[in-house]
Design an enzyme around this catalytic site. Structure first.
Site, PDB file in Angstrom:
ATOM      1  CG  PHE A  11      -1.483   1.241   1.688  1.00  0.00           C
ATOM      2  CD1 PHE A  11      -2.025   2.167   0.803  1.00  0.00           C
ATOM      3  CD2 PHE A  11      -1.443   1.557   3.042  1.00  0.00           C
ATOM      4  CE1 PHE A  11      -2.519   3.387   1.258  1.00  0.00           C
ATOM      5  CE2 PHE A  11      -1.936   2.774   3.500  1.00  0.00           C
ATOM      6  CZ  PHE A  11      -2.464   3.691   2.611  1.00  0.00           C
ATOM      7  N   GLY A  36       1.491  -7.323  -0.557  1.00  0.00           N
ATOM      8  CA  GLY A  36       1.508  -6.403  -1.700  1.00  0.00           C
ATOM      9  C   GLY A  36       0.873  -7.085  -2.906  1.00  0.00           C
ATOM     10  CG  LEU A  76       8.149   1.523   3.094  1.00  0.00           C
ATOM     11  CD1 LEU A  76       9.352   2.090   2.364  1.00  0.00           C
ATOM     12  CD2 LEU A  76       6.881   2.120   2.525  1.00  0.00           C
ATOM     13  CE1 TYR A 149       4.288  -4.706  12.630  1.00  0.00           C
ATOM     14  CE2 TYR A 149       3.181  -3.011  13.915  1.00  0.00           C
ATOM     15  CZ  TYR A 149       3.782  -3.420  12.741  1.00  0.00           C
ATOM     16  OH  TYR A 149       3.881  -2.557  11.694  1.00  0.00           O
ATOM     17  CE  LYS A 153       8.169  -1.689  11.649  1.00  0.00           C
ATOM     18  NZ  LYS A 153       8.527  -2.015  10.236  1.00  0.00           N
TER      19      LYS A 153
END
Ligand code: UDP
Length: 319
Positions: A11, A36, A76, A149, A153
């Site tokens: 996205f 994707g 990304l 998560y 990160k």
């Protein structure tokens, strides 16, 4: 310049690729097409400056070759969506941690700039809003998958900063707050595409919990503009920056706004959190960025307000 965009068919990645091509850069997108899609890049796939490599950031040799041929890497590629992460914890953690490690390691020999996209999830359930970059991470227990998560990160950020200080890889970190726009799918749980899809189909709009939790949504064009500036500015290496919008809204109000903008007859219903997500879940009550640092460093401020952003999302759904 030559850009490598990992997650380039996703996205946000696909919007970034378009933005870079429009500014005359050459772009290679690396994407495993797990979340994707080719559909996302259909407007650029025949552009002579664009190339798609269907592979994963977990493939060392492919990644090393692509990084060595690039000037700047925008990383990304990552596990997407709270729902997805709760349902597939192992794959999500592996992609986020190992993928980032691979990208950073591949940048060591030639020292390409790496723009790491991180997330506002790292602030966790800190209630000290607005979040400035030096705020504490407040995460819950390891038995609650959502925090895995946030943790993965955060580890990516630690790795990036360590590669910067010890291996001289010029990194810059952007923490993205809830991003919305065309091509975002509701499949991985994101609230705006879910509400818009429900409202347009005349289905019930499902608000989880009491709906008093807040978020601040950023339109994707503002996000890619910020990432671009972060990738180009020489004075911000080693920095961590929030990328967001300071317009805060409760999820109940969001449901009402979407219903109104879609001129929908859908009913707005509330579902208990435990029903919406499987076990291993905890929601955060408020999420709002402090944007002073990014404003001062690169002159960023968001251009698209929530109403305009929602109208664009609704128009893209109608197409
Ligand atoms: N949410 C909701 N209905 C949905 C999907 C999400 O009420 O159909 C809520 C969710 O519980 C959270 C907020 O909307 O409070 C934002 O959820 P999302 O997954 O989009 O982003 P995040 O939780 O990562 O901010």
């Amino acid at each position: 310049m030559k850009y490598l965009v990992t997650g380039g068919a996703g996205f946000i990645g696909s919007h970034l690729c378009e933005y870079l091509l429009a500014r005359g850069h050459q772009v290679t997108a690396l994407d495993d097409l797990s979340t994707g899609s080719l559909e996302n890049i259909k407007s650029i796939k025949t552009n002579p400056g664009f190339q798609l490599v269907v592979d994963t950031v977990l493939n060392h040799s492919v990644l090393a070759g692509l990084v060595s041929g690039a000037d700047i890497i925008c990383h990304l590629a990552a596990a997407v969506g709270v729902k997805n992460i709760i349902e597939n914890p192992l794959q999500s953690l592996k992609t986020n941690v190992e993928g980032t490690l691979n990208v950073l390691e591949a940048a060591v020999p030639s020292g390409q700039r790496v723009v790491l996209t991180s997330t506002s999830e790292v602030y966790g359930k800190n209630e000290n809003v607005p979040f400035s970059e030096e705020n504490d991470m407040v995460l819950g227990p390891t038995t609650i998958r959502r925090w895995g998560y946030a943790c993965s990160k955060a580890l990516d950020e630690f790795l990036a900063l360590a590669y910067f200080s010890e291996k001289k890889v010029p990194v810059v970190i952007g923490r993205l707050f809830n991003t919305i726009g065309p091509r975002q799918t509701g499949r991985y749980g994101m609230v705006v595409p879910r509400f818009v899809g429900q409202a347009l189909a005349g289905e019930e709009i499902t608000v989880y919990g009491d709906g008093k939790q807040t978020r601040s949504f950023t339109y994707v064009s503002d996000v890619v503009a910020a990432l671009y500036l972060l990738s180009q500015n020489k004075n911000i290496i080693g920095g961590v920056f929030n990328i967001g919008n300071t317009e805060e809204i409760t999820i109940r109000e969001l449901a009402e706004k979407v219903k109104m903008l879609c001129r929908s007859d859908s009913r707005i219903v509330h579902l208990p959190m435990e029903e919406a997500y499987r076990d291993g879940f905890e929601d955060m009550r408020r999420r709002l960025p402090d944007l002073s640092r990014i404003k001062e460093a690169i002159g960023y401020s968001p251009k698209v307000n929530l109403d305009e952003a929602l109208k664009k999302v609704i128009a893209s759904f109608r197409e």
